[in-house]
Scaffold this motif. Structure first.
Motif, mmCIF file in Angstrom:
data_model
loop_
_atom_site.group_PDB
_atom_site.id
_atom_site.type_symbol
_atom_site.label_atom_id
_atom_site.label_comp_id
_atom_site.label_asym_id
_atom_site.label_seq_id
_atom_site.Cartn_x
_atom_site.Cartn_y
_atom_site.Cartn_z
ATOM 1 N N SER A 1 82.774 -4.622 54.971
ATOM 2 C CA SER A 1 81.652 -3.752 55.324
ATOM 3 C C SER A 1 80.536 -4.558 55.978
ATOM 4 O O SER A 1 79.847 -4.075 56.885
ATOM 5 C CB SER A 1 81.135 -3.043 54.068
ATOM 6 O OG SER A 1 80.741 -3.984 53.083
ATOM 7 N N ARG A 2 80.356 -5.793 55.544
ATOM 8 C CA ARG A 2 79.336 -6.650 56.149
ATOM 9 C C ARG A 2 79.654 -6.952 57.610
ATOM 10 O O ARG A 2 78.760 -6.905 58.474
ATOM 11 C CB ARG A 2 79.232 -7.957 55.353
ATOM 12 C CG ARG A 2 78.155 -8.900 55.853
ATOM 13 C CD ARG A 2 78.094 -10.138 54.971
ATOM 14 N NE ARG A 2 77.089 -11.080 55.435
ATOM 15 C CZ ARG A 2 76.841 -12.258 54.881
ATOM 16 N NH1 ARG A 2 77.550 -12.630 53.820
ATOM 17 N NH2 ARG A 2 75.911 -13.042 55.373
ATOM 18 N N LEU A 3 80.929 -7.238 57.904
ATOM 19 C CA LEU A 3 81.334 -7.503 59.277
ATOM 20 C C LEU A 3 81.211 -6.245 60.126
ATOM 21 O O LEU A 3 80.772 -6.298 61.285
ATOM 22 C CB LEU A 3 82.770 -8.026 59.301
ATOM 23 C CG LEU A 3 83.374 -8.354 60.678
ATOM 24 C CD1 LEU A 3 82.501 -9.342 61.433
ATOM 25 C CD2 LEU A 3 84.797 -8.888 60.523
ATOM 26 N N ARG A 4 81.566 -5.107 59.563
ATOM 27 C CA ARG A 4 81.438 -3.841 60.281
ATOM 28 C C ARG A 4 79.976 -3.553 60.624
ATOM 29 O O ARG A 4 79.658 -3.141 61.751
ATOM 30 C CB ARG A 4 82.001 -2.697 59.440
ATOM 31 C CG ARG A 4 83.505 -2.744 59.220
ATOM 32 C CD ARG A 4 83.920 -1.779 58.117
ATOM 33 N NE ARG A 4 85.329 -1.910 57.799
ATOM 34 C CZ ARG A 4 86.298 -1.214 58.367
ATOM 35 N NH1 ARG A 4 85.992 -0.323 59.296
ATOM 36 N NH2 ARG A 4 87.547 -1.396 58.025
ATOM 37 N N ASP A 5 79.087 -3.752 59.657
ATOM 38 C CA ASP A 5 77.665 -3.495 59.879
ATOM 39 C C ASP A 5 77.120 -4.390 60.990
ATOM 40 O O ASP A 5 76.322 -3.944 61.829
ATOM 41 C CB ASP A 5 76.873 -3.712 58.594
ATOM 42 C CG ASP A 5 77.144 -2.643 57.546
ATOM 43 O OD1 ASP A 5 77.688 -1.580 57.918
ATOM 44 O OD2 ASP A 5 76.817 -2.877 56.364
ATOM 45 N N LEU A 6 77.531 -5.657 60.985
ATOM 46 C CA LEU A 6 77.088 -6.578 62.016
ATOM 47 C C LEU A 6 77.599 -6.134 63.385
ATOM 48 O O LEU A 6 76.847 -6.161 64.380
ATOM 49 C CB LEU A 6 77.590 -7.992 61.715
ATOM 50 C CG LEU A 6 77.319 -9.046 62.800
ATOM 51 C CD1 LEU A 6 75.818 -9.212 63.036
ATOM 52 C CD2 LEU A 6 77.961 -10.386 62.432
ATOM 53 N N ALA A 7 78.871 -5.716 63.450
ATOM 54 C CA ALA A 7 79.454 -5.274 64.716
ATOM 55 C C ALA A 7 78.706 -4.067 65.278
ATOM 56 O O ALA A 7 78.431 -3.991 66.485
ATOM 57 C CB ALA A 7 80.939 -4.949 64.519
#
Length: 207
Positions: A162-168
């Motif tokens: 979810s952290r990587l998704r939010d950054l993307a």
């Protein structure tokens, strides 16, 4: 994948933006501005061309190897013959404009990002995350993992957190602002990357 997750993929305004633009914004918002907003596009560099050719070789080899293995042909013998036929072309740079395409793969509905480098960078993870989310949006399923294949060293398994998704998504929204003039043009910030940037001189001249 929930309807809320899908809705989070939608841009804040009704426009189209490429994954490559988002990756460029991750690397340097100023570079995205110079390239796309100002239209200063240099010809492909030798490194970019070699990387694209490596994508082509890797993709073609992966497909053909699976075929010959199903036919009972020795994979090591085939690999040696196939790669030797490409080595001269890669070293001599004998390619056409048609070779200059980024080619990535999907294996069992999980994205694979192919890179001609020895270690991944943040923008590579962002690119992989967007491939995963686009598969989710298209297929209406959850993609938990993807892979970064570093040619010719290793494969890295990446959790699409979810952290990587939010950054993307945050970088996507930033790229939209840069491309459509929704904020002040990015200022030049000196980085080690600048020295090898193909638009370094143009960026400097802009002030």
């Amino acid at each position: 994948m929930s309807s809320r997750d899908i809705e989070n993929l939608r841009p804040p305004i009704n426009i189209m933006i490429s994954v490559n633009d988002i990756v460029t914004c991750c690397l340097c918002p100023r570079l995205l501005y110079v390239k796309k907003a100002l239209g200063l596009l240099p010809p492909p560099t030798t490194l970019m061309i070699r990387g694209s050719l490596a994508h082509n070789v890797y993709m073609d080899f992966s497909v053909e190897l699976s075929k010959v293995m199903s036919m009972g042909i020795n994979p090591q013998s085939y690999a040696s013959s196939y790669l030797s036929s490409w080595r001269a072309r890669l070293e001599e740079g004998l390619i056409s404009q048609d070779d200059y395409d980024l080619i990535d793969m999907i294996e069992d509905l999980e994205p694979v990002e192919v890179k001609l480098k020895v270690k991944p960078r943040l923008q590579d993870y962002v690119q992989l995350a967007w491939y995963a989310m686009l598969i989710e949006d298209s297929m209406k399923l959850k993609v938990d993992f993807g892979y970064i294949d570093l040619i010719p060293i290793m494969r890295i398994k990446v959790r699409i957190s979810s952290r990587l998704r939010d950054l993307a998504i945050k970088l996507r929204n930033k790229a939209i602002k840069v491309l459509y003039g929704l904020e002040e043009p990015p200022r030049r910030i000196e980085k080690p990357f600048c020295k090898s940037c193909e638009l370094n001189l143009e960026c400097k001249l802009l002030g």
